[in-house]
Design a protein around this motif. Structure first.
Motif, PDB file in Angstrom:
ATOM      1  N   ALA A  23      10.630   0.824  -5.405  1.00  0.00           N
ATOM      2  CA  ALA A  23      10.143   0.529  -4.051  1.00  0.00           C
ATOM      3  C   ALA A  23       8.917  -0.381  -4.124  1.00  0.00           C
ATOM      4  N   LEU A  24       8.001  -0.088  -5.057  1.00  0.00           N
ATOM      5  CA  LEU A  24       6.824  -0.940  -5.242  1.00  0.00           C
ATOM      6  C   LEU A  24       7.219  -2.347  -5.676  1.00  0.00           C
ATOM      7  N   LEU A  25       8.236  -2.435  -6.531  1.00  0.00           N
ATOM      8  CA  LEU A  25       8.700  -3.750  -6.969  1.00  0.00           C
ATOM      9  C   LEU A  25       9.236  -4.547  -5.779  1.00  0.00           C
ATOM     10  N   GLY A  26       9.946  -3.854  -4.891  1.00  0.00           N
ATOM     11  CA  GLY A  26      10.440  -4.520  -3.689  1.00  0.00           C
ATOM     12  C   GLY A  26       9.304  -4.993  -2.798  1.00  0.00           C
ATOM     13  N   VAL A  27       8.280  -4.147  -2.661  1.00  0.00           N
ATOM     14  CA  VAL A  27       7.104  -4.534  -1.868  1.00  0.00           C
ATOM     15  C   VAL A  27       6.452  -5.771  -2.474  1.00  0.00           C
ATOM     16  N   TYR A  28       6.363  -5.791  -3.789  1.00  0.00           N
ATOM     17  CA  TYR A  28       5.728  -6.931  -4.457  1.00  0.00           C
ATOM     18  C   TYR A  28       6.489  -8.225  -4.164  1.00  0.00           C
TER      19      TYR A  28
END
Length: 543
Positions: A23-28
């Motif tokens: 999810a954090l990777l997607g946000v990035y």
């Protein structure tokens, strides 16, 4: 099958942790910010620790020994799933590190990563259901990397085109490494899918093998729950052989053997089986199904009842061994008589041996000794003996041909004590040839059994010598006066070449020295005296 509580709990935590990192990777990628990247990188130890806990729990479960092989395979599969989940987390951090090294964000094309990252995240979310339901279709979907492959191909073309058109090659190199990291998540997902499939069908299996199995069983088993696989062997040529049990009609079961590998090898096996069923019906197993996929192929063949000759030699009673030998000798004589042709045959044993010696020397470098002199006497190198024997062999073809097995080792002969019948397997080398080929291979396959107690060695020698006696009697009945000389050539070949499968240096040395002894003996025979040559068989095979 219920998992140990510690395994189930830590696997759930690992899945949740990975979901958070993806999810954090997607946000990035939606809005590349260094702060987001740092939050992801700082979680480096979480997934690794959870994966290690899953592994420890699985190992503990296997050490307890409860549940047998099926439970062990289940726990190994879960461990594989956990390791691939941790790999996915590591690749997520690697992707964001490379992305952070791209100074010109526009060149990264971050929005192109949103779909593949979401795909990975959604796929990981299906793992618990696939594990719980043992749904092979879902497992296959988890391991399907086609969309990630297409993403990487597209980004590779884009970045390399940009490299040609701009000077910002360093940024684009980091961008390409970012794409590679996301693409490699597909390899981890494939590993998870294969682990799930292995759990479902009861044997470690890769995607290619699974789909080949499904193809070859088409119409025979409706669902993977109807199939049980049991590993039987892996051949030296790379083929894998498994026992297959399928739910049959009226509540019964159907047993078969699934063999897959390189298309050429499997095709040869199929041709060999068909040839045997034409030449000598009833000896070879029936082919139930055949499928080919690209460079691979698979056979589903009849399961043969009985024991291998090797098992009987090593573990059968004297009466069981005697009955098996009687059936084998009778069967061979019948095959030779029924398939006999007045066509000369060249075994080319020395040519075969010369081709295999590099492999022997790689495993046993001490055998590679050049010519020597001892007390003024010259001693030829082994290779020189082989070359000299090849010249003698070329002048002595067999006067007749018969249909042979071609790889007549003990473990390729099955004896059914109830039917008192011999059956043959692994038939890809069958052809019309000198019967000495099969006789010599069979005899040495006895000797190379790595059992050292005196009683068993004496039994092994007895089996080999009985085969020699039977074949020699057949040779006399056919007027084959060169039998003993050709047999010596075949034995020399098999004793030496078989050492490439024997790691024990003492046993390998005994075999190699026997080969050398035979070559020296037969080369000492004057030309024209070959028909009077004989080896001391009992001495050769004792010890």
């Amino acid at each position: 099958m219920k998992l140990p509580e510690a395994v189930e709990e830590n696997l759930s935590f690992l899945l949740a942790e990975l979901d958070g990192q993806l999810a954090l990777l997607g946000v990035y990628f939606r809005d590349p910010q260094t702060e987001t990247a740092q939050r992801l990188v700082q979680r480096a130890g979480y997934a690794q620790n959870l994966s290690e806990r899953v592994r420890k729990g699985c190992l503990t479960g296997m050490q307890r020994g409860k549940g047998g092989a099926a439970r062990d395979l289940h726990l190994k599969g879960v461990d594989t799933i956990a390791r691939n989940l941790e790999t996915t987390a590591r690749l997520a951090r690697r992707a964001v590190r490379h992305a952070e090294d791209v100074e010109r964000n526009k060149l990264l094309r971050a929005d192109a990563y949103l779909t593949p990252v979401k795909l990975v995240r959604d796929t990981v979310a299906r793992v618990p259901d696939a594990l719980r339901s043992r749904d092979s279709h879902m497992a296959a979907g988890i391991g399907d990397t086609a969309r990630l492959d297409a993403f990487y191909d597209r980004m590779f073309r884009t970045y390399t085109r940009d490299m040609r058109e701009t000077r910002h090659t360093e940024d684009l190199s980091h961008a390409l490494l970012t794409a590679s990291a996301v693409h490699r998540m597909g390899e981890a997902l494939r590993g998870i899918g294969e682990a799930l499939l292995s759990i479902n069908i009861g044997q470690t299996v890769q995607f290619e093998r699974y789909f080949t199995l499904r193809s070859v069983l088409s119409g025979m088993a409706e669902d993977d729950a109807d199939i049980t696989l049991k590993p039987l062997a892996e051949t030296r040529s790379g083929s894998a052989i498994s026992g297959v049990r399928m739910a049959g009609g009226k509540g019964g079961t159907v047993d078969a053997v699934f063999k897959d590998g390189a298309r050429k090898k499997v095709k040869q096996e199929r041709v060999g089986v068909k040839s045997w069923n034409s030449v000598y019906p009833g000896l070879a197993p029936k082919i139930l199904s055949y499928e080919k996929r690209g460079d691979s192929a698979a056979l589903l063949i009849e399961h043969l009842n009985g024991e291998t000759f090797e098992d009987i030699v090593l573990g059968g009673t004297d009466s069981e061994l005697g009955a098996a030998q009687k059936a084998l000798h009778k069967t061979l004589r019948d095959i030779w008589q029924r398939t006999r042709a007045d066509t000369p045959a060249e075994m080319k044993a020395m040519e075969q041996l010369a081709r295999r010696m590099p492999d022997v020397y790689r495993l046993h470098p001490s055998f590679a000794v050049g010519p020597q002199r001892i007390q003024g006497a010259g001693i030829e190198s082994f290779d020189a003996l082989v070359a000299a024997a090849a010249r003698r062999e070329a002048a002595l073809p067999a006067p007749l041909s018969v249909w042979i097995h071609g790889d007549f080792n003990l473990d390729n002969v099955i004896y059914d004590p109830h039917e008192k019948k011999i059956r043959l397997i692994d038939l890809h080398r069958s052809c019309y040839m000198d019967y000495v080929q099969d006789v010599s291979v069979f005899m040495v396959s006895n000797y190379r059994l790595q059992v050292l107690d005196a009683a068993t060695r004496a039994r092994i020698a007895g089996v080999a010598c009985a085969m020699h006696a039977m074949a020699a009697k057949f040779a006399r009945s056919q007027g084959d006066t060169g039998f003993e000389f050709r047999l010596a050539l075949g034995l020399a070949r098999s004793f030496a070449s078989s050492t490439r499968f024997v790691l024990d240096p003492g046993h390998a040395s005994r075999m190699f020295l026997r080969s050398r002894y035979i070559l020296e003996r037969l080369l000492a025979v004057p030309e024209g005296g070959e028909t009077r040559f004989k080896l001391p068989m009992r001495v050769l095979f004792d010890g």
